[in-house]
Scaffold this motif. Structure first.
Motif, PDB file in Angstrom:
ATOM      1  N   VAL A  71       0.844  -1.204   0.000  1.00  0.00           N
ATOM      2  CA  VAL A  71       0.000   0.000   0.000  1.00  0.00           C
ATOM      3  C   VAL A  71       0.874   1.247   0.000  1.00  0.00           C
ATOM      4  CG1 VAL A  71      -1.656   1.345   1.372  1.00  0.00           C
ATOM      5  CG2 VAL A  71      -2.003  -1.113   1.034  1.00  0.00           C
ATOM      6  N   ARG A  72       1.917   1.259   0.823  1.00  0.00           N
ATOM      7  CA  ARG A  72       2.810   2.417   0.873  1.00  0.00           C
ATOM      8  C   ARG A  72       3.453   2.659  -0.490  1.00  0.00           C
ATOM      9  NH1 ARG A  72       7.698   2.342   4.903  1.00  0.00           N
ATOM     10  NH2 ARG A  72       8.115   0.527   3.636  1.00  0.00           N
ATOM     11  N   LYS A  73       3.888   1.604  -1.146  1.00  0.00           N
ATOM     12  CA  LYS A  73       4.528   1.734  -2.464  1.00  0.00           C
ATOM     13  C   LYS A  73       3.552   2.316  -3.484  1.00  0.00           C
ATOM     14  CE  LYS A  73       7.085  -0.896  -5.902  1.00  0.00           C
ATOM     15  NZ  LYS A  73       7.616  -2.206  -6.291  1.00  0.00           N
ATOM     16  N   GLN A  74       2.315   1.822  -3.480  1.00  0.00           N
ATOM     17  CA  GLN A  74       1.313   2.310  -4.433  1.00  0.00           C
ATOM     18  C   GLN A  74       0.940   3.768  -4.147  1.00  0.00           C
ATOM     19  OE1 GLN A  74      -1.814  -0.585  -4.104  1.00  0.00           O
ATOM     20  NE2 GLN A  74      -0.817  -2.023  -5.518  1.00  0.00           N
ATOM     21  N   LEU A  75       0.753   4.107  -2.868  1.00  0.00           N
ATOM     22  CA  LEU A  75       0.384   5.478  -2.523  1.00  0.00           C
ATOM     23  C   LEU A  75       1.531   6.453  -2.804  1.00  0.00           C
ATOM     24  CD1 LEU A  75      -1.574   4.936   0.814  1.00  0.00           C
ATOM     25  CD2 LEU A  75      -2.521   5.560  -1.426  1.00  0.00           C
ATOM     26  N   SER A  76       2.749   6.040  -2.533  1.00  0.00           N
ATOM     27  CA  SER A  76       3.907   6.914  -2.762  1.00  0.00           C
ATOM     28  C   SER A  76       4.106   7.224  -4.237  1.00  0.00           C
ATOM     29  CB  SER A  76       5.179   6.271  -2.199  1.00  0.00           C
ATOM     30  OG  SER A  76       5.084   6.148  -0.803  1.00  0.00           O
ATOM     31  N   ALA A  77       3.600   6.357  -5.111  1.00  0.00           N
ATOM     32  CA  ALA A  77       3.726   6.577  -6.554  1.00  0.00           C
ATOM     33  C   ALA A  77       2.734   7.614  -7.069  1.00  0.00           C
ATOM     34  CB  ALA A  77       3.520   5.248  -7.293  1.00  0.00           C
ATOM     35  N   MET A  78       1.743   7.996  -6.269  1.00  0.00           N
ATOM     36  CA  MET A  78       0.746   8.989  -6.682  1.00  0.00           C
ATOM     37  C   MET A  78       1.312  10.387  -6.465  1.00  0.00           C
ATOM     38  SD  MET A  78      -2.653   7.274  -5.102  1.00  0.00           S
ATOM     39  CE  MET A  78      -3.467   5.960  -5.937  1.00  0.00           C
ATOM     40  N   PRO A  79       1.146  11.273  -7.439  1.00  0.00           N
ATOM     41  CA  PRO A  79       1.792  12.581  -7.368  1.00  0.00           C
ATOM     42  C   PRO A  79       1.302  13.502  -6.255  1.00  0.00           C
ATOM     43  CG  PRO A  79       0.340  12.437  -9.286  1.00  0.00           C
ATOM     44  CD  PRO A  79       0.398  11.077  -8.678  1.00  0.00           C
ATOM     45  N   ASP A  80       0.053  13.420  -5.847  1.00  0.00           N
ATOM     46  CA  ASP A  80      -0.483  14.336  -4.840  1.00  0.00           C
ATOM     47  C   ASP A  80      -0.395  13.800  -3.412  1.00  0.00           C
ATOM     48  OD1 ASP A  80      -1.083  16.166  -6.804  1.00  0.00           O
ATOM     49  OD2 ASP A  80      -3.107  15.384  -7.115  1.00  0.00           O
ATOM     50  N   ILE A  81       0.187  12.651  -3.243  1.00  0.00           N
ATOM     51  CA  ILE A  81       0.276  12.058  -1.905  1.00  0.00           C
ATOM     52  C   ILE A  81       1.723  12.107  -1.427  1.00  0.00           C
ATOM     53  CG2 ILE A  81      -0.004   9.943  -0.561  1.00  0.00           C
ATOM     54  CD1 ILE A  81      -2.396   9.278  -2.284  1.00  0.00           C
ATOM     55  N   THR A  82       1.899  12.607  -0.204  1.00  0.00           N
ATOM     56  CA  THR A  82       3.238  12.713   0.371  1.00  0.00           C
ATOM     57  C   THR A  82       3.243  12.126   1.779  1.00  0.00           C
ATOM     58  OG1 THR A  82       2.754  14.900   1.275  1.00  0.00           O
ATOM     59  CG2 THR A  82       3.764  14.827  -0.921  1.00  0.00           C
ATOM     60  N   ASP A  83       4.411  11.905   2.287  1.00  0.00           N
ATOM     61  CA  ASP A  83       4.601  11.461   3.678  1.00  0.00           C
ATOM     62  C   ASP A  83       3.804  10.203   4.027  1.00  0.00           C
ATOM     63  OD1 ASP A  83       6.258  13.682   4.107  1.00  0.00           O
ATOM     64  OD2 ASP A  83       4.516  14.932   4.573  1.00  0.00           O
ATOM     65  N   VAL A  84       3.986   9.161   3.249  1.00  0.00           N
ATOM     66  CA  VAL A  84       3.320   7.896   3.540  1.00  0.00           C
ATOM     67  C   VAL A  84       4.159   7.166   4.585  1.00  0.00           C
ATOM     68  CG1 VAL A  84       2.481   5.710   2.606  1.00  0.00           C
ATOM     69  CG2 VAL A  84       2.389   7.782   1.202  1.00  0.00           C
ATOM     70  N   VAL A  85       3.540   6.884   5.732  1.00  0.00           N
ATOM     71  CA  VAL A  85       4.255   6.307   6.861  1.00  0.00           C
ATOM     72  C   VAL A  85       3.535   5.064   7.351  1.00  0.00           C
ATOM     73  CG1 VAL A  85       5.015   6.720   9.231  1.00  0.00           C
ATOM     74  CG2 VAL A  85       5.050   8.582   7.579  1.00  0.00           C
ATOM     75  N   ILE A  86       4.315   4.034   7.669  1.00  0.00           N
ATOM     76  CA  ILE A  86       3.766   2.847   8.320  1.00  0.00           C
ATOM     77  C   ILE A  86       4.059   3.013   9.805  1.00  0.00           C
ATOM     78  CG2 ILE A  86       3.924   0.341   8.575  1.00  0.00           C
ATOM     79  CD1 ILE A  86       4.767   0.214   5.629  1.00  0.00           C
ATOM     80  N   HIS A  87       3.031   2.993  10.629  1.00  0.00           N
ATOM     81  CA  HIS A  87       3.196   3.267  12.055  1.00  0.00           C
ATOM     82  C   HIS A  87       3.507   2.036  12.894  1.00  0.00           C
ATOM     83  CE1 HIS A  87       2.457   7.517  12.152  1.00  0.00           C
ATOM     84  NE2 HIS A  87       1.472   7.336  11.304  1.00  0.00           N
ATOM     85  N   GLN A  88       3.747   0.929  12.269  1.00  0.00           N
ATOM     86  CA  GLN A  88       4.164  -0.254  13.029  1.00  0.00           C
ATOM     87  C   GLN A  88       5.662  -0.135  13.257  1.00  0.00           C
ATOM     88  OE1 GLN A  88       2.530  -2.799  14.455  1.00  0.00           O
ATOM     89  NE2 GLN A  88       4.501  -3.420  15.225  1.00  0.00           N
ATOM     90  N   GLY A  89       6.076  -0.254  14.493  1.00  0.00           N
ATOM     91  CA  GLY A  89       7.487  -0.139  14.829  1.00  0.00           C
ATOM     92  C   GLY A  89       8.298  -1.290  14.260  1.00  0.00           C
ATOM     93  N   ASN A  90       9.595  -1.167  14.378  1.00  0.00           N
ATOM     94  CA  ASN A  90      10.475  -2.227  13.909  1.00  0.00           C
ATOM     95  C   ASN A  90      10.191  -3.510  14.682  1.00  0.00           C
ATOM     96  OD1 ASN A  90      11.794  -0.521  12.127  1.00  0.00           O
ATOM     97  ND2 ASN A  90      13.257   0.121  13.677  1.00  0.00           N
ATOM     98  N   PRO A  91      10.124  -4.635  13.964  1.00  0.00           N
ATOM     99  CA  PRO A  91       9.855  -5.893  14.655  1.00  0.00           C
ATOM    100  C   PRO A  91      10.992  -6.263  15.606  1.00  0.00           C
ATOM    101  CG  PRO A  91      10.033  -6.217  12.263  1.00  0.00           C
ATOM    102  CD  PRO A  91      10.249  -4.777  12.542  1.00  0.00           C
ATOM    103  N   GLU A  92      10.648  -6.949  16.664  1.00  0.00           N
ATOM    104  CA  GLU A  92      11.608  -7.401  17.670  1.00  0.00           C
ATOM    105  C   GLU A  92      11.781  -8.912  17.537  1.00  0.00           C
ATOM    106  OE1 GLU A  92      13.233  -5.661  20.111  1.00  0.00           O
ATOM    107  OE2 GLU A  92      12.455  -3.769  19.342  1.00  0.00           O
ATOM    108  N   PRO A  93      12.970  -9.426  17.837  1.00  0.00           N
ATOM    109  CA  PRO A  93      13.147 -10.885  17.807  1.00  0.00           C
ATOM    110  C   PRO A  93      12.205 -11.556  18.794  1.00  0.00           C
ATOM    111  CG  PRO A  93      15.255  -9.752  18.125  1.00  0.00           C
ATOM    112  CD  PRO A  93      14.183  -8.719  18.225  1.00  0.00           C
ATOM    113  N   GLU A  94      11.688 -12.704  18.393  1.00  0.00           N
ATOM    114  CA  GLU A  94      10.702 -13.408  19.202  1.00  0.00           C
ATOM    115  C   GLU A  94      10.951 -14.909  19.094  1.00  0.00           C
ATOM    116  OE1 GLU A  94       6.350 -12.224  19.263  1.00  0.00           O
ATOM    117  OE2 GLU A  94       6.329 -13.934  17.880  1.00  0.00           O
TER     118      GLU A  94
END
Length: 169
Positions: A36-59
């Motif tokens: 989704v981020r890749k597709q949205l970032s390719a659109m000219p009027d959309i900026t600052d696409v952020v995924i709010h999930q933090g970096n995964p931790e070892p489990e």
């Protein structure tokens, strides 16, 4: 996946669109969010696409082989308690040091927690018929997987509207 859109007006005059992708499989969620981020970032009027999930931790994921565990007279709770005891350590004793109570725990060292062989060889006390105990390695009754887990868990309150049907005469 469940998808939810929320469009909020920003003070700066622009609009903020929030897209939520919810589910139980962390890897699938990361894959979908990246697409989704890749597709949205390719659109000219959309900026600052952020995924709010933090970096995964070892489990560490331990999957109990219930048939084998049952053959040794072990259940999931007993196995979980034995593993937790080795990881967090049972309280061995307490002593007073300069007026402060200090708890001592006996547990695996941090470096040992990253070694699959050491974890798989945790010994579990299994009851024998004569009242004695046998020590069974964790690897006999489970499989152990090292993976990436969620660094953050985001919870949202969900409200449901209950509709009542009315008949008019």
């Amino acid at each position: 996946a469940q998808v939810h859109f929320d469009i909020a007006s920003q003070v700066s005059g622009g609009n903020k669109v929030e897209l939520e992708i919810n589910g139980f499989d962390q890897q699938t969620l990361i894959t979908l969010a990246s697409k989704v981020r890749k597709q949205l970032s390719a659109m000219p009027d959309i900026t600052d696409v952020v995924i709010h999930q933090g970096n995964p931790e070892p489990e560490i994921q331990i999957h109990i082989l219930h048939d084998k565990a049952g053959a040794y007279g072990l259940n999931a709770t007993q196995i979980a308690e034995a593993v937790r005891s080795r990881i967090t350590g049972p309280l061995a004793t307490e002593y007073i040091d300069n007026g402060k109570e200090v708890s001592l725990r006996v547990r695996l060292q941090e470096k040992d927690l990253k070694d699959p062989a050491l974890l798989e060889n945790i010994l579990l006390p299994a009851p024998l018929r004569d009242g004695q105990q046998a020590m069974v390695p964790l690897s006999e009754v489970s499989t152990t997987t090292f993976t990436q887990g969620m660094a953050e868990i985001h919870r949202k309150a969900v409200s449901y509207t209950h509709l009542r049907a009315h008949e008019t005469v």
